[in-house]
Scaffold this motif. Structure first.
Motif, PDB file in Angstrom:
ATOM      1  N   PRO A 147       0.817  -1.229   0.000  1.00 40.10           N
ATOM      2  CA  PRO A 147       0.000   0.000   0.000  1.00 40.10           C
ATOM      3  C   PRO A 147       0.842   1.267   0.000  1.00 40.10           C
ATOM      4  O   PRO A 147       0.422   2.284  -0.557  1.00 40.10           O
ATOM      5  CB  PRO A 147      -0.838  -0.122   1.280  1.00 40.10           C
ATOM      6  N   ALA A 148       2.031   1.210   0.613  1.00 45.29           N
ATOM      7  CA  ALA A 148       2.899   2.391   0.591  1.00 45.29           C
ATOM      8  C   ALA A 148       3.362   2.699  -0.833  1.00 45.29           C
ATOM      9  O   ALA A 148       3.431   3.867  -1.237  1.00 45.29           O
ATOM     10  CB  ALA A 148       4.105   2.175   1.505  1.00 45.29           C
ATOM     11  N   SER A 149       3.661   1.665  -1.616  1.00 40.40           N
ATOM     12  CA  SER A 149       4.074   1.878  -3.010  1.00 40.40           C
ATOM     13  C   SER A 149       2.934   2.448  -3.841  1.00 40.40           C
ATOM     14  O   SER A 149       3.141   3.353  -4.660  1.00 40.40           O
ATOM     15  CB  SER A 149       4.551   0.551  -3.608  1.00 40.40           C
ATOM     16  N   LEU A 150       1.719   1.918  -3.638  1.00 42.93           N
ATOM     17  CA  LEU A 150       0.572   2.440  -4.378  1.00 42.93           C
ATOM     18  C   LEU A 150       0.295   3.890  -4.019  1.00 42.93           C
ATOM     19  O   LEU A 150       0.029   4.731  -4.889  1.00 42.93           O
ATOM     20  CB  LEU A 150      -0.656   1.573  -4.083  1.00 42.93           C
ATOM     21  N   TYR A 151       0.383   4.205  -2.740  1.00 39.95           N
ATOM     22  CA  TYR A 151       0.172   5.597  -2.313  1.00 39.95           C
ATOM     23  C   TYR A 151       1.260   6.510  -2.877  1.00 39.95           C
ATOM     24  O   TYR A 151       0.977   7.647  -3.291  1.00 39.95           O
ATOM     25  CB  TYR A 151       0.161   5.662  -0.792  1.00 39.95           C
ATOM     26  N   LEU A 152       2.477   6.023  -2.925  1.00 42.59           N
ATOM     27  CA  LEU A 152       3.571   6.833  -3.463  1.00 42.59           C
ATOM     28  C   LEU A 152       3.381   7.079  -4.957  1.00 42.59           C
ATOM     29  O   LEU A 152       3.691   8.163  -5.466  1.00 42.59           O
ATOM     30  CB  LEU A 152       4.894   6.126  -3.205  1.00 42.59           C
ATOM     31  N   GLY A 153       2.865   6.076  -5.676  1.00 42.66           N
ATOM     32  CA  GLY A 153       2.563   6.283  -7.090  1.00 42.66           C
ATOM     33  C   GLY A 153       1.509   7.355  -7.291  1.00 42.66           C
ATOM     34  O   GLY A 153       1.604   8.174  -8.220  1.00 42.66           O
ATOM     35  N   ILE A 154       0.485   7.367  -6.435  1.00 43.72           N
ATOM     36  CA  ILE A 154      -0.560   8.394  -6.536  1.00 43.72           C
ATOM     37  C   ILE A 154       0.018   9.776  -6.262  1.00 43.72           C
ATOM     38  O   ILE A 154      -0.307  10.757  -6.938  1.00 43.72           O
ATOM     39  CB  ILE A 154      -1.690   8.066  -5.549  1.00 43.72           C
ATOM     40  N   VAL A 155       0.905   9.871  -5.269  1.00 46.01           N
ATOM     41  CA  VAL A 155       1.528  11.156  -4.943  1.00 46.01           C
ATOM     42  C   VAL A 155       2.349  11.677  -6.117  1.00 46.01           C
ATOM     43  O   VAL A 155       2.304  12.870  -6.452  1.00 46.01           O
ATOM     44  CB  VAL A 155       2.402  11.015  -3.684  1.00 46.01           C
ATOM     45  N   ASN A 156       3.082  10.796  -6.780  1.00 50.01           N
ATOM     46  CA  ASN A 156       3.894  11.225  -7.921  1.00 50.01           C
ATOM     47  C   ASN A 156       3.023  11.624  -9.105  1.00 50.01           C
ATOM     48  O   ASN A 156       3.363  12.563  -9.839  1.00 50.01           O
ATOM     49  CB  ASN A 156       4.852  10.096  -8.322  1.00 50.01           C
ATOM     50  N   LEU A 157       1.896  10.938  -9.322  1.00 53.56           N
ATOM     51  CA  LEU A 157       0.984  11.353 -10.389  1.00 53.56           C
ATOM     52  C   LEU A 157       0.376  12.716 -10.097  1.00 53.56           C
ATOM     53  O   LEU A 157       0.206  13.536 -11.013  1.00 53.56           O
ATOM     54  CB  LEU A 157      -0.113  10.303 -10.567  1.00 53.56           C
ATOM     55  N   GLU A 158       0.030  12.958  -8.846  1.00 56.30           N
ATOM     56  CA  GLU A 158      -0.489  14.282  -8.487  1.00 56.30           C
ATOM     57  C   GLU A 158       0.568  15.360  -8.699  1.00 56.30           C
ATOM     58  O   GLU A 158       0.262  16.461  -9.171  1.00 56.30           O
ATOM     59  CB  GLU A 158      -0.944  14.279  -7.033  1.00 56.30           C
ATOM     60  N   GLN A 159       1.802  15.041  -8.366  1.00 54.95           N
ATOM     61  CA  GLN A 159       2.879  16.007  -8.580  1.00 54.95           C
ATOM     62  C   GLN A 159       3.078  16.272 -10.067  1.00 54.95           C
ATOM     63  O   GLN A 159       3.279  17.417 -10.487  1.00 54.95           O
ATOM     64  CB  GLN A 159       4.179  15.469  -7.972  1.00 54.95           C
ATOM     65  N   LEU A 160       2.981  15.212 -10.886  1.00 53.44           N
ATOM     66  CA  LEU A 160       3.124  15.393 -12.332  1.00 53.44           C
ATOM     67  C   LEU A 160       1.973  16.220 -12.899  1.00 53.44           C
ATOM     68  O   LEU A 160       2.173  17.086 -13.758  1.00 53.44           O
ATOM     69  CB  LEU A 160       3.170  14.020 -13.012  1.00 53.44           C
ATOM     70  N   GLY A 161       0.757  15.983 -12.410  1.00 48.10           N
ATOM     71  CA  GLY A 161      -0.387  16.748 -12.888  1.00 48.10           C
ATOM     72  C   GLY A 161      -0.321  18.212 -12.494  1.00 48.10           C
ATOM     73  O   GLY A 161      -0.755  19.094 -13.248  1.00 48.10           O
ATOM     74  N   SER A 162       0.226  18.486 -11.307  1.00 49.05           N
ATOM     75  CA  SER A 162       0.325  19.875 -10.867  1.00 49.05           C
ATOM     76  C   SER A 162       1.353  20.669 -11.667  1.00 49.05           C
ATOM     77  O   SER A 162       1.274  21.895 -11.747  1.00 49.05           O
ATOM     78  CB  SER A 162       0.678  19.923  -9.376  1.00 49.05           C
ATOM     79  N   ARG A 163       2.320  19.961 -12.262  1.00 48.59           N
ATOM     80  CA  ARG A 163       3.346  20.656 -13.033  1.00 48.59           C
ATOM     81  C   ARG A 163       2.906  20.948 -14.456  1.00 48.59           C
ATOM     82  O   ARG A 163       3.535  21.731 -15.167  1.00 48.59           O
ATOM     83  CB  ARG A 163       4.627  19.815 -13.065  1.00 48.59           C
ATOM     84  N   VAL A 164       1.837  20.292 -14.916  1.00 46.85           N
ATOM     85  CA  VAL A 164       1.318  20.549 -16.258  1.00 46.85           C
ATOM     86  C   VAL A 164       0.434  21.785 -16.220  1.00 46.85           C
ATOM     87  O   VAL A 164      -0.430  21.928 -15.354  1.00 46.85           O
ATOM     88  CB  VAL A 164       0.519  19.331 -16.770  1.00 46.85           C
TER      89      VAL A 164
END
Length: 354
Positions: free
Chosen positions: A89-106
């Motif tokens: 679950p920590a890996s899945l949550y970390l993937g979501i955090v990185n996707l949110e970070q990528l979306g915020s930079r667009v």
């Protein structure tokens, strides 16, 4: 002379009687002291009790850690199972955090793409362009004809030979409408503008470029719920694993527990070593989970960097960091303590001296 000597001896003997007898003879009531029995009756203060209590827990903390180190294979296997249950679950949550970070930079834009009706005449398209240009809510309008759209599609798609086989141009004319700056990031206002433009003659379909951000947020919300459900399910697994390990430890030390209870040991006294063992399993499992997630990120960081470079962007995966390590170890310790408590509460009560 002989009688005088005997009288003197009798006086001396009378004078040597115990003091109690002399007091009784003199008519005084003697004070008889009660004999002292056992230890001193002084009470132990709460600072000494607290010090003794903390020393006992410190000794248990050290002794249980040494016992786990004495059995490295069993300790590592149990801790790895806990680490996997915490790491997924920590890996899945970390993937979501990185996707949110990528979306915020667009850069989020409220640009509208208007697909015009193929049967719309040039006069209708001209009036539509003029109407949009005069609108105070619209900053700019760019027109792409059907021939220009086909040319761009042929150059970008690489299907030029296939397009040559078509009898007619399948692409419609397009208007790229850039709304005013106040529509940036305001999805509700942009959708109202879309509904108003859809009512204009000649417009077949309107697409809001900012809509993909809403879809991304919806996907991320589903991912967060999925990570939470996975964490809860795997937490139950950690409880069962730690509880089963502690149950085996209780059965192996059954004779020792019986002896401790025979000499007056309480259930709390017997329970503490097993609780500390569960906490140690959770702490080690949390540390190993952090290491596993860090290794996974390290193996993916190079691929992600090369992929970002292809899109002329700089993006690095975000790790758990020190705060994530503390969270994982705290969660592991809590689950280990709870699993050990459940196992001890169930099996310790059945062990009683005959």
């Amino acid at each position: 002379m002989r009688g005088l000597h005997m009288s003197a001896n009798r006086w001396q003997n009378q004078d040597r009687r115990p003091s109690v007898e002399r007091k009784v003879a003199a008519g005084k009531k003697p004070q008889i002291k009660e004999p002292r029995r056992g230890a001193s009756g002084g009470q132990v203060g709460w600072p000494d009790k607290l010090k003794s209590y903390l020393q006992h827990h410190q000794q248990l903390l050290i002794s249980t850690s040494r016992k786990l180190l004495a059995e490295p294979v069993q300790t590592l296997m149990t801790s790895l199972v806990v680490a996997i249950a915490l790491g997924l679950p920590a890996s899945l949550y970390l993937g979501i955090v990185n996707l949110e970070q990528l979306g915020s930079r667009v850069e989020t834009t409220a640009q509208l793409t208007l697909f015009l009706n193929k049967s719309a005449s040039d006069e209708t398209i001209g009036r539509l362009r003029q109407s949009l240009s005069d609108d105070a809510d619209i900053r700019s309008v760019r027109y792409i004809s059907r021939q220009q759209a086909l040319k761009e599609f042929r150059e970008l798609s690489g299907f030029g030979d296939v397009l040559e086989m078509l009898e007619e141009n399948p692409l419609p004319a397009v208007l790229l409408v850039q709304p005013d700056n106040r529509f940036q990031g305001d999805l509700v206002a942009s959708e109202l503008l879309v509904a108003r433009i859809m009512a204009l003659p000649g417009v077949d379909e309107v697409r809001l470029d900012m809509k993909w951000m809403e879809r991304l947020q919806a996907i991320l919300s589903v991912g967060e719920r999925l990570a939470l459900a996975l964490a809860l399910a795997l937490s139950m697994g950690v409880l069962l694993i730690v509880g089963n390990t502690i149950r085996l430890a209780i059965e192996n030390r059954r004779d020792e527990i019986v002896v401790v209870k025979l000499v007056g040991g309480t259930d709390n006294y017997v329970r503490r070593p097993f609780l500390y063992t569960g906490v140690w399993y959770g702490l080690i499992g949390g540390l190993l989970a952090w290491v596993l997630v860090a290794l996974a990120l390290f193996s993916l960081s190079g691929l992600v960097s090369r992929l970002a470079a292809l899109y002329q962007s700089v993006f690095e995966l975000e790790g758990l960091g020190l705060v994530g390590l503390l969270y994982l170890m705290a969660a592991g310790a809590l689950l280990g303590l709870l699993g050990a408590w459940l196992a001890v509460a169930r099996h310790l009560s059945s062990i009683e001296p005959d």
